[in-house]
Scaffold this motif. Structure first.
Motif, PDB file in Angstrom:
ATOM      1  N   GLU A  51       0.825  -1.204   0.000  1.00  0.00           N
ATOM      2  CA  GLU A  51       0.000   0.000   0.000  1.00  0.00           C
ATOM      3  C   GLU A  51       0.860   1.255   0.000  1.00  0.00           C
ATOM      4  O   GLU A  51       0.561   2.228  -0.708  1.00  0.00           O
ATOM      5  CB  GLU A  51      -0.923   0.002   1.222  1.00  0.00           C
ATOM      6  N   ARG A  52       1.939   1.235   0.781  1.00  0.00           N
ATOM      7  CA  ARG A  52       2.831   2.407   0.806  1.00  0.00           C
ATOM      8  C   ARG A  52       3.505   2.602  -0.550  1.00  0.00           C
ATOM      9  O   ARG A  52       3.648   3.734  -1.029  1.00  0.00           O
ATOM     10  CB  ARG A  52       3.877   2.243   1.917  1.00  0.00           C
ATOM     11  N   ALA A  53       3.921   1.498  -1.153  1.00  0.00           N
ATOM     12  CA  ALA A  53       4.540   1.590  -2.475  1.00  0.00           C
ATOM     13  C   ALA A  53       3.532   2.074  -3.513  1.00  0.00           C
ATOM     14  O   ALA A  53       3.872   2.852  -4.411  1.00  0.00           O
ATOM     15  CB  ALA A  53       5.114   0.232  -2.881  1.00  0.00           C
ATOM     16  N   ALA A  54       2.293   1.613  -3.402  1.00  0.00           N
ATOM     17  CA  ALA A  54       1.258   2.031  -4.346  1.00  0.00           C
ATOM     18  C   ALA A  54       1.036   3.536  -4.263  1.00  0.00           C
ATOM     19  O   ALA A  54       0.866   4.208  -5.301  1.00  0.00           O
ATOM     20  CB  ALA A  54      -0.038   1.292  -4.066  1.00  0.00           C
ATOM     21  N   GLU A  55       1.038   4.074  -3.064  1.00  0.00           N
ATOM     22  CA  GLU A  55       0.858   5.517  -2.902  1.00  0.00           C
ATOM     23  C   GLU A  55       1.948   6.282  -3.640  1.00  0.00           C
ATOM     24  O   GLU A  55       1.669   7.234  -4.387  1.00  0.00           O
ATOM     25  CB  GLU A  55       0.891   5.869  -1.408  1.00  0.00           C
ATOM     26  N   ARG A  56       3.184   5.853  -3.489  1.00  0.00           N
ATOM     27  CA  ARG A  56       4.295   6.518  -4.183  1.00  0.00           C
ATOM     28  C   ARG A  56       4.220   6.303  -5.690  1.00  0.00           C
ATOM     29  O   ARG A  56       4.462   7.214  -6.480  1.00  0.00           O
ATOM     30  CB  ARG A  56       5.628   5.993  -3.647  1.00  0.00           C
TER      31      ARG A  56
ATOM     32  N   GLU B 163      -8.943   1.706  -7.393  1.00  0.00           N
ATOM     33  CA  GLU B 163      -9.898   2.724  -6.947  1.00  0.00           C
ATOM     34  C   GLU B 163      -9.180   4.032  -6.633  1.00  0.00           C
ATOM     35  O   GLU B 163      -9.653   5.122  -6.979  1.00  0.00           O
ATOM     36  CB  GLU B 163     -10.647   2.222  -5.717  1.00  0.00           C
ATOM     37  N   ASP B 164      -8.037   3.924  -5.981  1.00  0.00           N
ATOM     38  CA  ASP B 164      -7.238   5.113  -5.679  1.00  0.00           C
ATOM     39  C   ASP B 164      -6.769   5.771  -6.973  1.00  0.00           C
ATOM     40  O   ASP B 164      -6.811   7.000  -7.127  1.00  0.00           O
ATOM     41  CB  ASP B 164      -6.043   4.725  -4.812  1.00  0.00           C
ATOM     42  N   ALA B 165      -6.319   4.954  -7.938  1.00  0.00           N
ATOM     43  CA  ALA B 165      -5.857   5.493  -9.220  1.00  0.00           C
ATOM     44  C   ALA B 165      -6.979   6.234  -9.948  1.00  0.00           C
ATOM     45  O   ALA B 165      -6.775   7.327 -10.478  1.00  0.00           O
ATOM     46  CB  ALA B 165      -5.317   4.367 -10.084  1.00  0.00           C
ATOM     47  N   ARG B 166      -8.154   5.648  -9.968  1.00  0.00           N
ATOM     48  CA  ARG B 166      -9.279   6.296 -10.651  1.00  0.00           C
ATOM     49  C   ARG B 166      -9.641   7.606  -9.964  1.00  0.00           C
ATOM     50  O   ARG B 166     -10.012   8.583 -10.632  1.00  0.00           O
ATOM     51  CB  ARG B 166     -10.486   5.363 -10.667  1.00  0.00           C
TER      52      ARG B 166
ATOM     53  N   LEU C 106      -6.519   8.729 -13.150  1.00  0.00           N
ATOM     54  CA  LEU C 106      -5.542   7.963 -13.920  1.00  0.00           C
ATOM     55  C   LEU C 106      -6.193   6.791 -14.634  1.00  0.00           C
ATOM     56  O   LEU C 106      -7.141   6.176 -14.109  1.00  0.00           O
ATOM     57  CB  LEU C 106      -4.437   7.439 -13.002  1.00  0.00           C
ATOM     58  N   SER C 107      -5.670   6.459 -15.794  1.00  0.00           N
ATOM     59  CA  SER C 107      -6.068   5.248 -16.497  1.00  0.00           C
ATOM     60  C   SER C 107      -5.443   4.056 -15.792  1.00  0.00           C
ATOM     61  O   SER C 107      -4.242   4.057 -15.502  1.00  0.00           O
ATOM     62  CB  SER C 107      -5.605   5.309 -17.953  1.00  0.00           C
ATOM     63  N   VAL C 108      -6.231   3.006 -15.514  1.00  0.00           N
ATOM     64  CA  VAL C 108      -5.707   1.882 -14.743  1.00  0.00           C
ATOM     65  C   VAL C 108      -6.235   0.565 -15.286  1.00  0.00           C
ATOM     66  O   VAL C 108      -7.386   0.470 -15.710  1.00  0.00           O
ATOM     67  CB  VAL C 108      -6.059   2.030 -13.243  1.00  0.00           C
TER      68      VAL C 108
END
Length: 289
Positions: free
Chosen positions: A167-172, A221-224, A228-230
């Motif tokens: 999750e931390r890596a995804a945020e970055r 969901e965070d990307a959208r 962002l396109s995901v």
């Protein structure tokens, strides 16, 4: 997001790729680059007297000053602000100490990655990645000849296993994707080395897949939400091999992964897997503890 970037270098002449990528990051984030050269102590040949040791270190320090000055000159041409330093000691310890003392936001380091049975990340980079309490980007040297103005990040790959580290890596990773306007790809790997899917009940296989779907959807969901396109994918196989093949097939420009991650339906996906991806990835890898 990143106002200070640490670039550790040596006096070798084969680091243009990592230097240019660091300067591109600095331009994009309007960051100051701290260029650090470390004169390694204790590496002198056995049997030298103190005078000879001092002479060798003096020469190494001079090469370090020259190397940091060359980076500073290149940065000035790109209007990137820099500060430079030369230190004596154990390389990974000094990199970590400098990062802590200067409170840098990001460390960018080169790797000597190569395919085959003998794969080396570089002991200094490996130790920094394992111990740094801030994001580290490892940049492969071989084949990276893009000039600063040609560097782009159009496809960011964010593997997940649903763990806190992931999750931390995804945020970055999502922050990078936002900055560059990149498309995001989120894979999850059902680890066939941990589960014999041929002998696992259909209900259990279904649960494993559902766990993966839940993990990737949380990142998606965070990307959208960021506009962002995901795209998400639930894969099965040996995690590092699947992730490397996935990123290569997409021609991914950056992989963002957690370190020491444990959790999710696959168990320990982002730990040793991250190590293996770092050693073989053909694109920069962002690691976050």
């Amino acid at each position: 997001m990143y106002s200070t970037i640490l670039l550790p270098i040596d006096d070798g002449g084969d680091a243009d790729g990592v230097i240019d990528r660091t300067l591109e990051f600095a331009r994009r984030f309007d960051a100051t680059v701290h260029v650090l050269s470390v004169v390694e102590t204790g590496a002198e040949p056995v049997g030298l007297d103190q005078q000879a040791r001092d002479e060798l270190r003096g020469r190494a320090e001079k090469r370090g000053r020259q190397a940091t000055a060359r980076v500073q000159e290149r940065a000035a041409e790109l209007d990137v602000e820099t500060t430079r330093a030369v230190r004596e000691g154990t390389p990974h310890e000094l990199v970590l100490e400098y990062a802590e003392h200067e409170d840098v936001d990001l460390i960018v380091m080169r790797t000597r990655t190569r395919d085959g049975p003998s794969v080396g990340l570089g002991s200094t980079t490996e130790r920094v990645v394992a111990r740094a309490d801030r994001p580290v980007i490892a940049v492969r040297l071989e084949g990276d000849t893009s000039a600063v103005d040609e560097i782009s990040y159009d496809r960011v790959v964010i593997p997940t296993d649903g763990s806190d580290a992931a999750e931390r890596a995804a945020e970055r990773g999502l922050e990078f994707a936002e900055t560059y306007g990149a498309s995001v790809y989120v894979p999850y790997v059902v680890d066939t080395t941990s589960y014999d899917l041929e002998e696992t009940s259909r209900s259990m296989v279904g649960l494993l897949k559902q766990g993966g779907q839940n993990a990737v959807e949380a990142v998606a969901e965070d990307a959208r939400g960021r506009g962002l396109s995901v795209k998400t994918d639930v894969l099965r196989g040996v995690p590092d091999a699947e992730l490397l093949e996935y990123a290569a097939g997409l021609e991914g420009d950056l992989i963002a992964m957690g370190t020491r991650g444990r959790g999710g339906a696959t168990g320990d996906l982002l730990g040793s897997t991250t190590d293996r991806v770092l050693r073989r990835a053909h694109c920069p890898v962002l690691t976050v503890r």
